[in-house]
Design a protein around this motif. Structure first.
Motif, PDB file in Angstrom:
ATOM      1  N   PRO A   1     -60.063  20.575-107.012  1.00 48.49           N
ATOM      2  CA  PRO A   1     -60.015  19.555-106.004  1.00 48.49           C
ATOM      3  C   PRO A   1     -60.316  20.131-104.640  1.00 48.49           C
ATOM      4  O   PRO A   1     -59.935  21.229-104.320  1.00 48.49           O
ATOM      5  CB  PRO A   1     -58.572  19.041-106.076  1.00 48.49           C
ATOM      6  CG  PRO A   1     -57.815  20.084-106.785  1.00 48.49           C
ATOM      7  CD  PRO A   1     -58.773  20.838-107.629  1.00 48.49           C
TER       8      PRO A   1
ATOM      9  N   LYS B   1     -59.713   7.210-103.067  1.00 52.13           N
ATOM     10  CA  LYS B   1     -60.204   8.561-102.843  1.00 52.13           C
ATOM     11  C   LYS B   1     -61.618   8.646-103.411  1.00 52.13           C
ATOM     12  O   LYS B   1     -61.827   8.347-104.589  1.00 52.13           O
ATOM     13  CB  LYS B   1     -59.284   9.587-103.516  1.00 52.13           C
ATOM     14  CG  LYS B   1     -57.863   9.588-102.950  1.00 52.13           C
ATOM     15  CD  LYS B   1     -56.960  10.578-103.668  1.00 52.13           C
ATOM     16  CE  LYS B   1     -55.554  10.569-103.079  1.00 52.13           C
ATOM     17  NZ  LYS B   1     -54.646  11.498-103.809  1.00 52.13           N
TER      18      LYS B   1
ATOM     19  N   PRO C   1     -61.327  15.578-101.851  1.00 48.71           N
ATOM     20  CA  PRO C   1     -60.130  15.483-101.008  1.00 48.71           C
ATOM     21  C   PRO C   1     -60.415  15.904 -99.565  1.00 48.71           C
ATOM     22  O   PRO C   1     -61.452  16.485 -99.258  1.00 48.71           O
ATOM     23  CB  PRO C   1     -59.143  16.447-101.665  1.00 48.71           C
ATOM     24  CG  PRO C   1     -59.695  16.709-103.027  1.00 48.71           C
ATOM     25  CD  PRO C   1     -61.176  16.590-102.901  1.00 48.71           C
TER      26      PRO C   1
ATOM     27  N   TRP D   1     -55.375  15.614-105.442  1.00 44.73           N
ATOM     28  CA  TRP D   1     -56.219  15.005-106.471  1.00 44.73           C
ATOM     29  C   TRP D   1     -55.858  15.562-107.842  1.00 44.73           C
ATOM     30  O   TRP D   1     -55.461  16.720-107.971  1.00 44.73           O
ATOM     31  CB  TRP D   1     -57.696  15.308-106.200  1.00 44.73           C
ATOM     32  CG  TRP D   1     -58.328  14.476-105.126  1.00 44.73           C
ATOM     33  CD1 TRP D   1     -57.814  14.186-103.888  1.00 44.73           C
ATOM     34  CD2 TRP D   1     -59.612  13.862-105.184  1.00 44.73           C
ATOM     35  NE1 TRP D   1     -58.700  13.420-103.175  1.00 44.73           N
ATOM     36  CE2 TRP D   1     -59.820  13.204-103.949  1.00 44.73           C
ATOM     37  CE3 TRP D   1     -60.603  13.804-106.148  1.00 44.73           C
ATOM     38  CZ2 TRP D   1     -60.984  12.496-103.661  1.00 44.73           C
ATOM     39  CZ3 TRP D   1     -61.771  13.107-105.863  1.00 44.73           C
ATOM     40  CH2 TRP D   1     -61.951  12.450-104.633  1.00 44.73           C
TER      41      TRP D   1
ATOM     42  N   VAL E   1     -59.338   6.890-107.898  1.00 44.27           N
ATOM     43  CA  VAL E   1     -59.993   8.139-107.513  1.00 44.27           C
ATOM     44  C   VAL E   1     -61.358   8.236-108.190  1.00 44.27           C
ATOM     45  O   VAL E   1     -61.465   8.078-109.411  1.00 44.27           O
ATOM     46  CB  VAL E   1     -59.120   9.351-107.889  1.00 44.27           C
ATOM     47  CG1 VAL E   1     -59.743  10.639-107.368  1.00 44.27           C
ATOM     48  CG2 VAL E   1     -57.700   9.187-107.335  1.00 44.27           C
TER      49      VAL E   1
ATOM     50  N   PRO F   1     -64.381  10.944-108.236  1.00 40.82           N
ATOM     51  CA  PRO F   1     -64.972  12.229-107.841  1.00 40.82           C
ATOM     52  C   PRO F   1     -66.486  12.125-107.639  1.00 40.82           C
ATOM     53  O   PRO F   1     -67.153  11.231-108.180  1.00 40.82           O
ATOM     54  CB  PRO F   1     -64.645  13.132-109.030  1.00 40.82           C
ATOM     55  CG  PRO F   1     -63.492  12.475-109.724  1.00 40.82           C
ATOM     56  CD  PRO F   1     -63.716  11.016-109.541  1.00 40.82           C
TER      57      PRO F   1
END
Length: 688
Positions: free
Chosen positions: A25, A428, A432, A476, A495, A497
């Motif tokens: 993260p 998110k 992060p 995260w 979240v 990514p």
């Protein structure tokens, strides 16, 4: 849960067993200018479409049929498809990063040095081969010196600090009923087979895996110098202990019940109840002294406490040797690595082991995820993509809120609480805002095993630092290059990514229909997890607490039963069916996700249009994009394993299940009575 990782009951968009390219993260505090990313591929491939198939009979086949007929699973993989293609692209990008860092590591302790020298140490196969099993030889000799259960537990606790593997499974994370505070949490573990049921099943496919596991154990013992007869005897000792432990495991369906798996205990009471474990002393030696802990599955630790006296110390030493050898196998010389792969082949059907660089990349990711993730987002994730994704999330939230307001089965009071929870989602995107400190990790390009131990200790100490502290909601549970997404109920966060924010899921150059059918569905899926049969038990602050009106809850539970019944009816292989009870939450998220994404798409200019592109209307392109992100072909062995273990339905049913319940799909492709996917409107499942 994985030993000493951040404890998250996270509902992800796909199985962790599928492929994901993971890294640690992190991300720059402020978005920076990036180097040019590789050219984007189209997110909608019309060459996949099989027009000989009626869309209303099998839309998964219609959207992907020509590809399904021609795609060949590579010998180094367990499957092929959209996720695998994207994972390959991410891996190749990370390979370039790792090779560059290993050539130019820079100053000691820098991101480049940590990542580059770790990768170089793992790629130094000549040194690793010469070492054989000598990296773990001192550990095995120290196990031989153990003379009592007390010494065993002390040794196990010490090894936990340095990447040990044992009968303990624990971590530190939010208290489900007091989600602002971290607490020590224990869960069931101690076994080596994929699931508890493998120890008791007479199913030929599972028996084959059990036999392969026993062969692996025997081989592992012989590789550290134990004679064949003793190795075979040791294998039975280990297997029998594991079987006893497995008998106290809850099933995967039972593990989905958050209330059942929330059990808070006073450590003082546990000391009296389970004196052989000696909880106070154990926790102190683990570095986590505390007065109260959570135990997800209390029967497991009650069983362990009993076995600590009924199983001889000599047998426990054999068991712990096995855990040590198998836990370190991938870090040792090729005979250990090959034995490990031979066992995994039987489980997955994979024919050829992945090249060394891929295996070492995975270990770099697992041990130094944040430094690797930092390098990845710096080079391959743009501010434009982050901003576009943020707008998509906003639009999906608006459409979900509108759907909640229009529900005919929910009271106004429960609607208000639902809307409050939705508006409280923490989002998110990409990476992060802050990095973890890796300054205590000592990486040397000549000591691979020691590098792993150092990284593991750093991670362990970091997790300990969170104990008895307020929950850090900026952390995260996935790393930037991960091709996945998740919802975490104890944080009430969604979240996404950077890894998944690429074609075929997300393409800034594609039309809205493609993006809303792809990443839009993923966003809606994660949002719906906040309101599925598990997520709906948590309030807007992440506390496991009922916020439903009694009548609303009853109506909701009836809808849950409808989902279970429908997916139970889907046949996967031969007589093998989807497990509707295991996959309930993911199925509900798929059903809700496509509906929310479609409504958000209708808010766009293209969503109001009927203009065709390549012969397809905007609505048709939306549904084709949705079906093509789940384009996948898997080995039969992998399919069977996933049916046992994975809370997600197979890809085909992730497409057909939601669409057969969604009226706009019927309208887009003129689905009629008599077609396989047709359900009368009164029978279509409508939840959110």
């Amino acid at each position: 849960m994985n030993k000493f990782t951040k404890t998250i009951m996270a509902a992800s968009v796909l199985s962790a067993t599928c492929l994901m390219a993971n890294a640690g993260p992190g991300g720059p505090k402020k978005p920076q200018k990036k180097t040019t990313a590789p050219a984007k591929k189209t997110a909608l491939d019309l060459s996949f479409i099989d027009k000989s198939v009626v869309p209303g009979d099998n839309f998964f086949r219609y959207a992907n049929g020509k590809w399904l007929d021609t795609a060949t699973i590579p010998s180094t993989e367990t499957g092929i498809g959209s996720f695998y293609d994207l994972a390959k692209s991410v891996r190749e990008n990370l390979k370039l990063i790792l090779q560059e860092a290993s050539k130019n590591p820079g100053a000691k302790g820098s991101v480049n040095q940590l990542v580059g020298d770790f990768y170089a140490s793992g790629m130094d196969s000549a040194t690793i081969e010469k070492l054989g099993y000598s990296p773990i030889e001192p550990i095995l000799k120290n196990i031989d010196k153990i003379s009592s259960i007390s010494e065993l537990l002390q040794f196990v606790a010490a090894r936990e600090h340095e990447n040990g593997s044992s009968f303990l499974s624990w971590g530190i994370g939010p208290d489900d009923k007091n989600s602002s505070q971290n607490i020590v949490q224990f869960s069931q573990g101690g076994t080596g087979l994929p699931d508890r049921d493998y120890y008791f099943s007479t199913d030929p496919n599972k028996v084959k895996i059990v036999d392969a596991y026993k062969k692996y154990l025997t081989t592992a013992f012989t590789l550290v110098g134990i004679d064949a007869a003793t190795a075979a005897k040791n294998t039975e000792i280990v297997f029998n202990i594991e079987k006893e432990l497995a008998s106290a495991h809850r099933t995967r369906v039972e593990l989905r019940n958050p209330q059942l798996n929330y059990n808070k205990f006073s450590v003082a009471d546990l000391d009296k109840k389970e004196p052989n474990i000696g909880w106070s002393k154990l926790l102190t030696e683990l570095g986590a002294p505390t007065q109260t802990i959570l135990i997800g599955q209390p029967a497991y630790y009650a069983k362990l406490d009993s076995l600590l006296t009924t199983v001889s110390i000599s047998d426990w030493k054999v068991y712990y040797k096995a855990k040590t050898i198998l836990g370190a196998a991938s870090l040792l010389s090729s005979p250990f690595v090959n034995a490990q792969f031979a066992y995994s082949q039987v489980i997955s059907g994979q024919k050829v082991q992945k090249p060394r660089w891929e295996r070492i990349y995975g270990m770099t990711d697992g041990n130094l995820g944040e430094p690797l993730g930092q390098l990845y987002v710096k080079k391959y994730f743009t501010q434009t993509a982050k901003e576009r994704m943020d707008q998509l999330v906003t639009n999906l939230e608006k459409s979900f809120a509108a759907r909640i307001q229009k529900l005919d089965w929910m009271s106004d009071s429960t609607k208000k609480i639902s809307l409050d929870k939705l508006s409280a989602f923490i989002r998110k995107i990409g990476y992060p805002d802050k990095w973890r400190d890796y300054s205590k990790v000592d990486i040397n390009r000549n000591t691979f095993f020691e590098n792993v131990e150092s990284a593991a200790k750093n991670n362990y100490d970091y997790q300990l630092s969170q104990l008895n502290k307020p929950v850090d909601k900026t952390l995260w549970g996935m790393t930037p290059p991960t091709i996945n997404a998740y919802y975490n109920p104890t944080i009430n966060e969604i979240v996404f990514p950077a890894g998944i924010l690429q074609p075929p899921f997300f393409n800034p150059e594609a039309d809205d229909a493609v993006n809303y059918g792809g990443i839009g569905m993923v966003i809606g899926h994660e949002m719906t997890h906040g309101f599925d049969d598990q997520g709906s038990q948590y309030d807007k602050n992440g506390n496991l607490e009922n916020w439903w009106g009694a009548s609303d809850k009853s109506k909701f539970e009836e809808k849950v039963k409808q989902v279970v019944k429908l997916y139970d009816s889907f046949t996967v292989l031969d007589s093998l069916h989807v497990n509707g009870s295991l996959t309930t939450g993911e199925n509900m998220a798929d059903i809700g996700g496509i509906a929310i994404a479609y409504d958000a798409f209708k808010l766009t200019k293209q969503g109001h249009s009927t203009e065709k592109i390549d012969g397809f209307t905007p609505d048709q392109r939306f549904f084709l994009s949705f079906a093509q992100i789940w384009r996948i072909k898997l080995k039969d062995e992998t399919v069977r394993r996933l049916i046992d273990l994975d809370p997600h339905s197979p890809a085909k049913w992730r497409v057909i299940g939601p669409l057969m319940n969604f009226t706009p799909f019927y309208q887009a492709f003129d689905v009629k009575p008599g077609q396989t996917m047709y359900r009368p409107e009164s029978e279509r499942i409508k939840i959110w």
